[in-house]
Every structure is written in C-alpha cells, then in structure tokens.
Design an enzyme around this catalytic site. Structure first.
Site, short mmCIF file in Angstrom:
data_model
loop_
_atom_site.label_atom_id
_atom_site.label_comp_id
_atom_site.label_asym_id
_atom_site.label_seq_id
_atom_site.Cartn_x
_atom_site.Cartn_y
_atom_site.Cartn_z
N ASP A 1 -16.00 10.49 -2.65
CA ASP A 1 -16.05 11.07 -1.32
C ASP A 1 -15.31 10.26 -0.25
OD1 ASP A 1 -17.76 8.94 -1.44
OD2 ASP A 1 -19.38 9.89 -0.29
N GLY B 1 13.69 12.10 -1.22
CA GLY B 1 14.90 12.55 -1.91
C GLY B 1 15.00 11.94 -3.28
N GLY B 2 15.99 11.07 -3.48
CA GLY B 2 16.23 10.50 -4.80
C GLY B 2 17.13 11.40 -5.62
N TRP B 3 17.47 10.95 -6.81
CA TRP B 3 18.41 11.67 -7.67
C TRP B 3 17.98 13.12 -7.91
CZ3 TRP B 3 23.19 11.13 -9.19
CH2 TRP B 3 23.65 11.80 -10.33
N THR B 4 16.70 13.34 -8.18
CA THR B 4 16.22 14.68 -8.54
C THR B 4 16.01 15.56 -7.33
OG1 THR B 4 15.15 13.77 -10.51
CG2 THR B 4 14.40 15.93 -9.75
N GLU C 1 21.46 11.80 -2.29
CA GLU C 1 22.48 11.52 -3.29
C GLU C 1 23.22 12.80 -3.67
OE1 GLU C 1 20.90 9.19 -6.56
OE2 GLU C 1 19.42 8.26 -5.25
N TYR C 2 24.34 13.18 -2.95
CA TYR C 2 25.03 12.41 -1.93
C TYR C 2 25.51 13.36 -0.85
CZ TYR C 2 24.96 8.97 -5.59
OH TYR C 2 24.53 8.12 -6.56
N MET D 1 23.42 1.20 -2.86
CA MET D 1 22.98 1.21 -4.25
C MET D 1 24.05 0.63 -5.17
SD MET D 1 20.81 4.78 -4.38
CE MET D 1 22.07 5.81 -3.63
N THR D 2 24.17 -0.68 -5.13
CA THR D 2 25.22 -1.39 -5.86
C THR D 2 24.82 -1.65 -7.31
OG1 THR D 2 24.36 -3.41 -4.84
CG2 THR D 2 26.29 -2.42 -3.83
#
Length: 606
Positions: free
Chosen positions: A310, A337-340, A380-381, A446-447
């Site tokens: 609870d 976000g992210g890749w997907t 991306e991107y 993002m290296t």
C-alpha cells in the site's frame, strides 16, 4: 538489450556516405549521353524537398555521375539521400553512391535532398557538361586536400600542413579556413596562422582551387587548442554520468542498490534513467511495472526495508528516491527515446510545445517529481536514419530542445544523447546541433558502437576508437573526429561529454590477431549476439593488444574490442585536455561487482 544505444556507425554500410567508394565522373564520358532534371517534390514554407533524376540517353553504359548546380545565397541543402552532396560557397555537388553510379543505356536514377530557402538551381552540369545534354567547356574540380596536421602550437599561433590535392589541369592554390571562414590563400601545402587567442579552441580545414578557379571539396578538420590562457579548465565540476536501464532488474538482476554495494554511487554525479517512451507526439511511461510498481524485498532495497503493498510509490523510481536520500549530490534525469523508441520524435517535432508539455507533465508528476532533476532526449537520429528514418528537417532538433528548455526552465537539467558520426556529410552534419546547444546543459556524445558484428564478416575493428589509425574501416568514426566536428560547428567544449561502453563488441571465425581481420559472424553473447559485458570479457577473453586508445582481445576464434580501466584513464586524460564537460557510460550493469570501470572514469576526471 532491445534499447541499446547505437551511433550512426551501427549501420555504416547501409546509411552513411562512404566517400572512398564514390566513383568520380570520367572525362571520357560524353555529355551528350546523359541528362539531369530537377523537380521540387515538396514545399512547406520554411523548407522544401528536391529531386534530381539522372538519365542515360546514350547507347553505352555510364560508370559514374556527378551533378553540380548553383543555389542563390540563402538557399542550401540540409540533408540528402542516394548521393553524397557537398558545397563550396553557393556551388553544390552531388556524387553517386557506390551502389547507384552505373547506368545502362536508357536507365535513370534519382537522388533527393531537403533544403532551406526559396531559390531554384541554376548552371547545372552533369559530369562537367550541361545537364540538358549539350557540351560546355570545363574540367573536373580538384580533389580534397589531406586533413591538416597541426604543429608548433603557441599561445597565439599554429603551423599547419596538409597533403596536396590533385586536378587534371593542375592546382593553383589553397584556401585555409579557420572555423569555416577563409583566413588565407596560399600556393604551398603549409601555412602558419597567427594572431590567435591563448587557451582557445579552433578548427582548421583546407580547400583546393584549380587553374580554372574551380574549388574542390573541403578537407577533413583538425582541432587545435592554443596554449596559455591562464588557469586550465576546472575539473572538480566534471560530469560523471551513468545510464541505469529500467529493464536491468529483470534478467540481469541489477538493481539501484547495486550502485551502493559496488561503490559507484559515491563516484558519480548524475544518472540517466533509460528509457521513457516517445509515442503519439508525447512522452510516455516505458515500463510501468519496473518504473513505479515492482515491490522490492529488503535485501534488494537501497534502504534495507521491503516495499509494502500500500505504499504510494514502489519500483525503480522509489529506489532512486532512496538513493538520492543516501547520496544527495546525485542528480537523476529521465531519458526518453533510445534506439527502439526514437521513431516517435518525428511526430513530436511537429508540435514541440505540446511535446514539451507532455514531458513536463510526466517528469513532474507529483508521485515522483522529487526523483528527477531534469530530462534527457535520446533521439537516434534527428533528420537521419537509425532503427527508423526521420525527415523532420535540420531545425527540428533545435526546436524540440528550445521548447523543452522553455517549459522546464533554468532550474531543471535539459540534455541530449547525440550521434558521434564525425564523417563528412554524416549525422552530425544532418541537424543543427550548434543551434540547439544554447538550450541544453550538455550533449552525451555516443562515442561507441562505431564498428561491430552488425557487419558480420568484419573487418574487425575497435568499436570505440579514441583516434584514427591506419586501416580504420570508415574515416571520421572516432571520438576525436566527433568532438572536433562539434567544436568546429560552435558547440562549447564544456557542453560535450564523451561516452564509454561498459561492454565489448565481437566477431567469431577470426584468425588474425590485429584489427582488420575477416570473420564469419558475431561472437556469442550472454544477452545479445556480438555483445558482452566487460565484467565477463575481462576474464573470458583478456586484452591482447591496444589500438587507437582502446583495447582488443583475440582468444580462440573470437575477436573482441572493449575499454579497460587503463584505456578509460587514457580517454579521461584526453577529455580533460580537450576541456570537455566530463564523461558518461552505457551502462552500470556491465561493470564488475566492485565498480572498477566507474572508478577509472571518476578517478580520471577528478
């Protein structure tokens, strides 16, 4: 995992211009055998979409094509597909890709681009002759000079030298450009630039001009920081950020408490919680069970107290709240976000204010408003391709970040994870990152993921090279190239963070120890083929060599590349020398139980 970051390099063979493969027009090709026609396919007021169609009207095959035209001042190309497009002043040049240069008799091919301005093309040439098929006098433009090298750097000067360009009629001279502006014209392949400011970042490129006064493409850029300038950049306020994935609590069994037991929580400044979804033009919950519903037992909990049925808030959000109570210096951002889930940003960009409002409502929800100190956008991107392709235009990203800053205000952090594609006409060039920089606190560049078994036959290459090296598969796919390009575009050094992967990328079927070998496919990985955590690789396949500031390992038929505490130390020293704002990593669960990679990153920035 399904949301793992990938930079542009992840699909390099499919979606990025590879200048070395582009065929140049042969002077032997007669202009009367081909035509090029232009149409404007869309116009949305602030920009437009254009299309060129090249047709072989002759009786013999064409091996390659180059279309060039003039746009009036104020009209320009912002992104292109199915051709490599470059510019020199108001002159624009499009060269075929490796896959569409050959045209049989009667065949045609089209390439398109997005642009800004209202002008129309003029003075069109196809393979150096008129686009309507008539012959005009002319000769090929010179090639790009070699990327300059810098030496004898002082407080106020730098000496530059570069490889010579080539031209069928001879090179007359070279223009030297500092931060994109011409500062000198010389007849030799060297120049000393003077009158500079101490302790300041500059970027230099070179462009050749032939005897017909035609200019060729611009060379690669070299970043230079003059010496002096008083007190070096402070390092005590460097950002030390790690990504925590919402799904890590499942198969990986990695909880927020692990940040405490590993000692990592005491060595970082920020956490990005990944990921929130972007759908229907709005920010949305990613995994409600993991985010705020899962009940953690006492042994899993930061506080050592079990969740109850609870209590108002459970899940990762409550664990992050408990972590912040224990380590009040840590700031937490919610990353979307992210890749997907980047496919939703295109719709969000159509109404940035509405998108920003939806994100604000979610991040500042009263149930967890105290958990989050800001928002991170992982698109991306923008205006380019990742898992899906976006065509929202070069200004869309800037508009979204401006709207987020306006809504969240100066009291919240607004950041973004961005591409590290430093290649010519690559993803950094596709959008206005410089214009957006004034609205963000920093960029997580993002290296990593430059190379990997998404190209299953290789060549083997380190997925996170700091610098270039002889034999690198794609020029510009390095940390140094990416950072130099952002700086050259005007992004402040202090707003750039370099990225470290706490994992390796690998191939199998490899016989060669050094980079550049062939493979038969991705090496086996615990959660994904071709990927494995550092904590596994450090003992299962220890490093056998280093190249370009990172390590690689050849064990049996497997070949892996990954960062170690030693190579992370090298990269942190480089980041400090560059005056960068800090570093970040993807992601916590790849580290050892004692957090040795976090220690290396944090210690290198202290």
């Amino acid at each position: 995992m399904r949301f793992r970051h990938r930079v542009a390099a992840g699909l390099a063979t499919l979606i990025l211009p590879l200048a070395g493969l582009v065929g140049l027009a042969s002077p032997a090709q007669a202009a009367t055998t081909a035509t090029a026609t232009y149409t404007k396919t869309q116009d949305w007021g602030t920009g437009f979409e254009g299309k060129w169609t090249v047709k072989n009207t002759g009786s013999t095959a064409i091996g390659s094509w180059t279309v060039a035209w003039d746009f009036p001042s104020g009209t320009s190309v912002t992104s292109a597909w199915d051709a490599d497009v470059t510019s020199s002043g108001t002159r624009w040049t499009a060269r075929n890709k490796s896959y569409n240069g050959s045209l049989a008799p009667g065949a045609s091919v089209s390439f398109g681009f997005n642009g800004t301005g209202s002008g129309s093309p003029s003075h069109c040439t196809l393979n150096n002759d008129s686009c309507d098929g008539t012959t005009v006098p002319g000769d090929a433009s010179p090639s790009a000079p070699g990327t300059p090298t810098a030496s004898h750097i002082t407080d106020t000067s730098v000496q530059l030298s570069w490889g010579a360009a080539t031209d069928d009629k001879g090179v007359k001279n070279y223009d030297v450009l500092r931060d994109g502006t011409k500062v000198a014209t010389v007849t030799t392949t060297s120049y000393t630039d003077t009158g500079l400011t101490a302790g300041t970042d500059y970027s230099y490129t070179v462009q050749a001009r032939d005897t017909a006064d035609q200019t060729g493409p611009v060379s690669g850029a070299v970043a230079v920081r003059t010496t002096g300038g008083g007190t070096p950049p402070a390092t005590g306020d460097k950002v030390k950020l790690g990504y925590f994935t919402e799904w890590g609590i499942y198969g990986r069994n990695y909880n927020v408490k692990n940040l405490v037991t590993s000692g990592s929580a005491a060595k970082i400044t920020h956490i990005n919680y990944a990921f929130g979804n972007v759908t229907n033009g709005q920010c949305a919950i990613g995994d409600s069970y993991a985010d705020y519903d899962k009940a953690f037992t006492a042994d899993q909990s930061v506080s050592g107290v079990a969740d109850t049925w609870d209590q108002p808030l459970r899940g990762n959000f409550n664990q992050l709240r408990e972590l912040k109570a224990k380590y009040p210096n840590i700031k937490v951002l919610w990353s979307f976000g992210g890749w997907t889930w980047s496919g939703g940003f295109g719709q969000a960009a159509q109404n940035p204010a509405a998108f920003a409002q939806s994100c604000y409502n979610l991040v500042k929800d009263p149930r967890w408003a105290d958990v989050f100190d800001g928002i991170d956008i992982d698109w991306e991107y923008p205006n380019a391709c990742g898992l899906s392709c976006d065509s929202s235009g070069a200004a869309a990203f800037k508009n979204v970040m401006a709207a987020l800053r306006a809504k969240f205000g100066s009291g919240s952090l607004v950041t973004a994870a961005t591409t590290a594609d430093g290649s010519a006409n690559g993803k950094i060039d596709a959008t206005d990152y410089a214009g957006a920089a004034s609205y963000v606190d920093w960029y997580n560049v993002m290296t990593y993921d430059f190379f990997g078994a998404f190209n299953p036959q290789g060549p083997t290459a380190p997925h996170s090279p700091l610098t270039s090296y002889s034999g690198i598969p794609t020029q510009g796919f390095t940390t140094a190239d990416a950072i130099a390009k952002y700086k050259a575009k005007g992004v402040p050094s202090s707003k750039l963070l370099i990225g470290i992967g706490f994992y390796g990328r690998g191939w199998t079927g490899v016989t060669q120890d050094a980079p550049g070998g062939t493979a038969t496919g991705p090496a086996a990985g615990t959660y994904e083929q071709g990927i494995e955590d550092y904590k596994v690789l450090k003992t299962s396949c220890p490093p056998t060599g280093t190249i370009a500031g990172t390590s690689y390992a050849h064990c049996g038929s497997n070949w892996w590349s990954y960062d170690t505490p030693a190579t992370i130390g090298t990269k942190m020293t480089w980041a400090q020398d560059q005056g960068l704002g800090g570093a970040f990593f993807w992601e916590f669960s790849g580290d050892t139980a004692g957090g040795e990679l976090v220690s290396a990153l944090s210690g290198g920035l202290s």
